[in-house]
Design an enzyme around this catalytic site. Structure first.
Site, PDB file in Angstrom:
ATOM      1  CG  ASP A   1     -16.124  12.849   8.950  1.00 35.84           C
ATOM      2  OD1 ASP A   1     -15.752  11.838   8.385  1.00 35.84           O
ATOM      3  OD2 ASP A   1     -16.154  13.190  10.045  1.00 35.84           O
TER       4      ASP A   1
ATOM      5  CB  SER B   1      -3.189  -1.348   2.001  1.00 31.33           C
ATOM      6  OG  SER B   1      -1.627  -1.574   2.204  1.00 31.33           O
TER       7      SER B   1
ATOM      8  CE1 TYR C   1      -3.905   2.982   6.319  1.00 31.98           C
ATOM      9  CE2 TYR C   1      -2.421   1.360   5.724  1.00 31.98           C
ATOM     10  CZ  TYR C   1      -3.237   2.353   5.392  1.00 31.98           C
ATOM     11  OH  TYR C   1      -3.328   2.535   4.019  1.00 31.98           O
TER      12      TYR C   1
ATOM     13  CE  LYS D   1      -6.027   0.826   3.921  1.00 29.99           C
ATOM     14  NZ  LYS D   1      -7.320   1.264   2.819  1.00 29.99           N
TER      15      LYS D   1
END
Length: 249
Positions: free
Chosen positions: A64, A143, A158, A162
Site C-alpha cells: 500500500d 492526467s 481527483y 493530479k
C-alpha cells in the site's frame, strides 16, 4: 537523437499500481524489452499464464503506497532483486462523490495515494539511485486533469490531486538539479484512457451517454513511457501530454 532501451536491459524497474490497465501493460512491455520489473500492488496478484514466458523478469510485491512502513518493507525486498534504475508512479485512485456533499475520509484516501504515496515511493527510489550514482528515470503517470478541469460528474478532489502531481513533478526536477543529480523526471499526462479507474467507458458517438466520447488505450500510454525511457541520458522529457483525436476539451 538516437532512441534506444539498451542501457536499461537487465536493470530493475518499479511500477506502482501494476495489477490492471496502464500498470499491467507497462509491466509486460518493460519485461518484454529485457527489463526486470517489480510491480507494487495493494492486493497480491499472480502473473497471468499468457505471460508465463516472462515470469523470470516479473516480480510482484503487495504494498500500500500510502503506508510509509509498507513502502520501506517493499524496497527492502526489491533490493534483493536488484538496484532500482526506473520508477513509474502509476498507482492512483478516486472516489465517486461531490465536493459539496462528499465525505472527507474518501478525499484523504485519494490524496494519500495519488500525492503522498507518490512522494513516499519516489523518496525510496531516489535514495537508492543516489547511493548507487545511477542516472535513473522517474515517470509520473499524471492526467490531462492535472492541467485542466473538465466538467465531469463527481470528479471531486481527483483533478486537484493530479494538479498537485504536476507541481510535484516539476518541484522534484528542480530539487534534483540542486543536488547535481542525473535522475530524469517526467510527467506523462494522458487524456481519458479506457479500462482505468477514473474514466468509465462511454458509447462512442452517443451524444446522450455522458461527456467523454473519445479514449486512449493503455497501450498508448505504455508506448509513450517506452519513448521516454528510450531517450538519451542528456535529454529530459519534462512533460508529455497525450490526447485522443477529436477530443474537444
Amino acid at each position: 537523437m538516437v532512441l534506444s532501451l539498451d542501457r536499461w536491459i537487465g536493470k530493475v524497474a518499479v511500477i506502482t499500481g501494476a495489477s490492471a490497465g496502464i500498470g499491467a501493460e507497462l509491466v509486460i512491455r518493460l519485461a518484454d524489452a529485457g527489463i526486470i520489473v517489480v510491480g507494487l500492488n495493494r492486493r497480491a496478484i499472480q502473473l497471468a499464464d499468457k505471460h508465463a514466458n516472462l515470469k523470470d523478469k516479473i516480480h510482484y510485491i503487495q504494498c500500500d503506497i500510502s503506508n510509509e512502513a509498507d513502502v520501506q518493507n517493499a524496497f527492502k525486498k526489491i533490493n534483493k532483486i536488484g538496484v532500482v534504475h526506473i520508477l513509474i508512479n502509476n498507482a492512483g485512485t478516486t472516489t465517486k462523490n461531490n465536493l459539496f456533499d462528499g465525505e472527507p475520509d474518501t478525499w484523504r484516501k485519494v490524496l494519500d495515494t495519488n500525492v503522498i504515496g507518490t512522494c513516499i515511493v519516489s523518496k525510496e527510489a531516489i535514495k537508492i539511485m543516489t547511493a548507487n550514482k545511477i542516472a535513473g528515470q522517474i515517470i509520473n503517470i499524471n492526467s490531462i486533469l492535472g492541467h485542466f478541469v473538465y466538467n465531469i460528474p463527481k470528479a471531486n478532489i481527483y483533478p486537484a490531486s493530479k494538479h498537485a502531481l504536476t507541481a510535484l513533478t516539476e518541484t522534484l526536477r528542480l530539487e534534483l538539479i540542486d543536488i547535481d543529480s542525473d535522475i530524469k523526471v517526467t510527467s506523462l499526462s494522458p487524456g481519458p484512457v479506457d479500462n482505468t479507474e477514473f474514466f468509465v467507458r462511454q458509447n462512442v458517438g452517443d451524444g446522450n451517454n455522458g461527456p467523454i466520447k473519445y479514449f486512449l488505450n493503455p497501450e498508448d500510454i505504455a508506448d509513450a513511457a517506452m519513448f521516454v525511457l528510450s531517450t538519451p541520458p542528456h535529454l529530459q522529457v519534462a512533460e508529455l501530454m497525450l490526447r485522443p483525436l477529436k477530443e474537444p476539451y
